[in-house]
Design a protein around this motif. Sequence first.
Motif, mmCIF file in Angstrom:
data_model
loop_
_atom_site.group_PDB
_atom_site.id
_atom_site.type_symbol
_atom_site.label_atom_id
_atom_site.label_comp_id
_atom_site.label_asym_id
_atom_site.label_seq_id
_atom_site.Cartn_x
_atom_site.Cartn_y
_atom_site.Cartn_z
ATOM 1 N N LYS A 1 0.805 -1.213 0.000
ATOM 2 C CA LYS A 1 0.000 0.000 0.000
ATOM 3 C C LYS A 1 0.846 1.275 0.000
ATOM 4 N N VAL A 2 2.155 1.128 -0.044
ATOM 5 C CA VAL A 2 3.052 2.285 -0.085
ATOM 6 C C VAL A 2 3.761 2.303 -1.437
ATOM 7 N N VAL A 3 3.632 3.410 -2.156
ATOM 8 C CA VAL A 3 4.198 3.525 -3.498
ATOM 9 C C VAL A 3 5.207 4.684 -3.529
ATOM 10 N N PRO A 4 6.473 4.413 -3.860
ATOM 11 C CA PRO A 4 7.443 5.510 -4.022
ATOM 12 C C PRO A 4 7.081 6.356 -5.244
ATOM 13 N N ILE A 5 7.175 7.667 -5.125
ATOM 14 C CA ILE A 5 6.878 8.542 -6.250
ATOM 15 C C ILE A 5 7.909 9.673 -6.319
ATOM 16 N N ILE A 6 8.133 10.134 -7.542
ATOM 17 C CA ILE A 6 8.968 11.325 -7.781
ATOM 18 C C ILE A 6 8.072 12.367 -8.421
ATOM 19 N N LEU A 7 7.981 13.537 -7.792
ATOM 20 C CA LEU A 7 7.109 14.593 -8.286
ATOM 21 C C LEU A 7 7.865 15.523 -9.229
ATOM 22 N N PRO A 8 7.177 16.098 -10.222
ATOM 23 C CA PRO A 8 7.802 17.151 -11.029
ATOM 24 C C PRO A 8 8.139 18.346 -10.136
ATOM 25 N N ARG A 9 9.271 18.953 -10.348
ATOM 26 C CA ARG A 9 9.682 20.070 -9.491
ATOM 27 C C ARG A 9 8.739 21.261 -9.605
ATOM 28 N N ILE A 10 7.995 21.351 -10.703
ATOM 29 C CA ILE A 10 7.056 22.455 -10.855
ATOM 30 C C ILE A 10 6.007 22.413 -9.754
ATOM 31 N N TYR A 11 5.693 21.214 -9.246
ATOM 32 C CA TYR A 11 4.749 21.109 -8.135
ATOM 33 C C TYR A 11 5.295 21.837 -6.916
ATOM 34 N N LEU A 12 6.581 21.632 -6.656
ATOM 35 C CA LEU A 12 7.224 22.261 -5.507
ATOM 36 C C LEU A 12 7.257 23.777 -5.662
ATOM 37 N N THR A 13 7.566 24.237 -6.873
ATOM 38 C CA THR A 13 7.624 25.673 -7.133
ATOM 39 C C THR A 13 6.266 26.323 -6.946
ATOM 40 N N GLN B 1 -11.367 -0.755 -6.695
ATOM 41 C CA GLN B 1 -10.790 0.499 -6.250
ATOM 42 C C GLN B 1 -9.905 0.225 -5.040
ATOM 43 N N ALA B 2 -8.907 1.065 -4.870
ATOM 44 C CA ALA B 2 -7.963 0.858 -3.768
ATOM 45 C C ALA B 2 -7.328 2.196 -3.406
ATOM 46 N N GLN B 3 -6.799 2.235 -2.203
ATOM 47 C CA GLN B 3 -6.121 3.438 -1.717
ATOM 48 C C GLN B 3 -4.665 3.107 -1.404
ATOM 49 N N PHE B 4 -3.760 3.987 -1.820
ATOM 50 C CA PHE B 4 -2.332 3.810 -1.573
ATOM 51 C C PHE B 4 -1.767 5.089 -0.948
ATOM 52 N N LYS B 5 -0.680 4.904 -0.264
ATOM 53 C CA LYS B 5 0.036 6.048 0.285
ATOM 54 C C LYS B 5 1.251 6.327 -0.597
ATOM 55 N N GLY B 6 1.306 7.530 -1.159
ATOM 56 C CA GLY B 6 2.446 7.893 -1.991
ATOM 57 C C GLY B 6 3.603 8.385 -1.132
ATOM 58 N N LYS B 7 4.716 7.716 -1.225
ATOM 59 C CA LYS B 7 5.920 8.110 -0.480
ATOM 60 C C LYS B 7 6.804 8.961 -1.403
ATOM 61 N N VAL B 8 6.768 10.279 -1.193
ATOM 62 C CA VAL B 8 7.541 11.186 -2.032
ATOM 63 C C VAL B 8 9.015 11.078 -1.658
ATOM 64 N N ILE B 9 9.851 10.669 -2.617
ATOM 65 C CA ILE B 9 11.283 10.536 -2.342
ATOM 66 C C ILE B 9 12.104 11.660 -2.968
ATOM 67 N N GLY B 10 11.439 12.539 -3.743
ATOM 68 C CA GLY B 10 12.183 13.660 -4.316
ATOM 69 C C GLY B 10 11.443 14.306 -5.459
ATOM 70 N N PHE B 11 12.140 15.263 -6.101
ATOM 71 C CA PHE B 11 11.559 16.038 -7.188
ATOM 72 C C PHE B 11 12.507 16.001 -8.387
ATOM 73 N N SER B 12 11.935 16.074 -9.569
ATOM 74 C CA SER B 12 12.733 16.052 -10.787
ATOM 75 C C SER B 12 12.361 17.236 -11.675
ATOM 76 N N SER B 13 13.388 17.880 -12.248
ATOM 77 C CA SER B 13 13.164 19.017 -13.138
ATOM 78 C C SER B 13 12.850 18.575 -14.559
ATOM 79 N N ARG B 14 13.056 17.317 -14.887
ATOM 80 C CA ARG B 14 12.908 16.856 -16.270
ATOM 81 C C ARG B 14 11.603 16.127 -16.516
ATOM 82 N N LEU B 15 10.755 16.038 -15.511
ATOM 83 C CA LEU B 15 9.507 15.303 -15.644
ATOM 84 C C LEU B 15 8.319 16.248 -15.637
ATOM 85 N N SER B 16 7.305 15.905 -16.409
ATOM 86 C CA SER B 16 6.066 16.683 -16.426
ATOM 87 C C SER B 16 4.920 15.925 -15.785
ATOM 88 N N SER B 17 5.158 14.689 -15.384
ATOM 89 C CA SER B 17 4.139 13.892 -14.705
ATOM 90 C C SER B 17 4.782 13.165 -13.534
#
Length: 401
Positions: A145-157, A192-208
């Motif tokens: 139920k825990v999924v590692p994810i990398i967010l686009p840095r634009i989210y952080l900005t 349907q299911a629910q997961f917890k996204g574990k944010v491990i960082g941000f990337s400047s080269r990703l749009s999703s």
Amino acid sequence: MNLVWKLLRQHISVPQFAGFFFANLFGMLIVLLGFQFYHDVVPIFTAEDSFMKSDFMIVNKKIGTASSISGRSNTFSNTEIDEMGEQAFSDKIGKFTSTEYKVDANMSVNGVPVLDNGEISFESVPDNFVEVKQLSDWKYTPGSKVVPIILPRIYLTMYNFGFAQSHSLPKISDGLIGMIDFQVFVHGNKKQAQFKGKVIGFSSRLSSILVPQAFMDWSNNEYAPGQQTEPTRLIMSLKNPGDQNFTKYLDKKGYEIENDKLNAEKTTYFLKMMVTMVMVVGLIISVLSFYILMLSIYLLVQKNSSKLENLLLIGYSPGHVARPYQLLTISLNIAVLIMAWIILFFVRNYYMGIIETLFPDMEDGSMLSTFVVGISLLVLVSICNLIAIRNKIASIWKRKE
């Protein structure tokens, strides 16, 4: 020395020296500010992505008016992928895989909702294209139920510069990603299911949002079995990044690359050009202020020429007579430099506050190089002042010889 000082005080023009002071201060400040701003800002455009090497190319098909009208697909077929992988310039190639089911998410920071039931999209690339400090952070066990994810840095900005400021929330940097609570809801295949996204960082080269390939494969089979969409983007590494055959191949096939590094180099070039122009303007102002100072000194010397001649005739050396004028100019130059540093300190604190809001993980630079530039300019200008004044006094002495 006292006699010369008395002569000097009699004919000093305060407006003339004030004009030199403020003109030189303005010119010096422009030069130092331009130099410091360039060194503070350029790391933003040249920093490498910590999760994806800069020599990894992201390739997609060009989307233009003709392709839109003709209905040409922007996806890559397996044949096209295999063909590109067989080229001599290709080292390894992978494809972006997207979710075939619906994904909603809630994101909050310190309990304050930032994203509420917003529809998002996941993508994945082969794990060998993703670099993390600890490989265990980028692993997913089917059913977990825990999924590692990398967010686009634009989210952080967007969060730091907009949402956090308007809601008086703490700003987030890469070191504070634990403050993010990311809940994921998936729907598909009558499940349907629910997961917890574990944010491990941000990337400047990703749009999703990027997830591990293992989660993508498992979840697509679980919530969208039998559905498979061809990829719209590919990721690849080259044997030789400078190979011209790669560029020719892209042009021939109508492909293009999302080359952040190239864009950064262009931005850095134009930034450097603009800063250079600003610094040239500052130097021109400084040269003009130097002319104002020398004109003021020459007028002082001219007004006191007869008395200075007498001092030279009774035994004062040209260097002795010139020293008060030299001390005056050096004192003014030092005062200008100190004032320029003080103003620069406060101006830099202001714009660095804005930059750190946009890029919280950016390391704070140093002003040491700017201090060196300022001292170098002070020494150069002061030497020119000393030589010019000494030559002017010497010319008076030579007329009487």
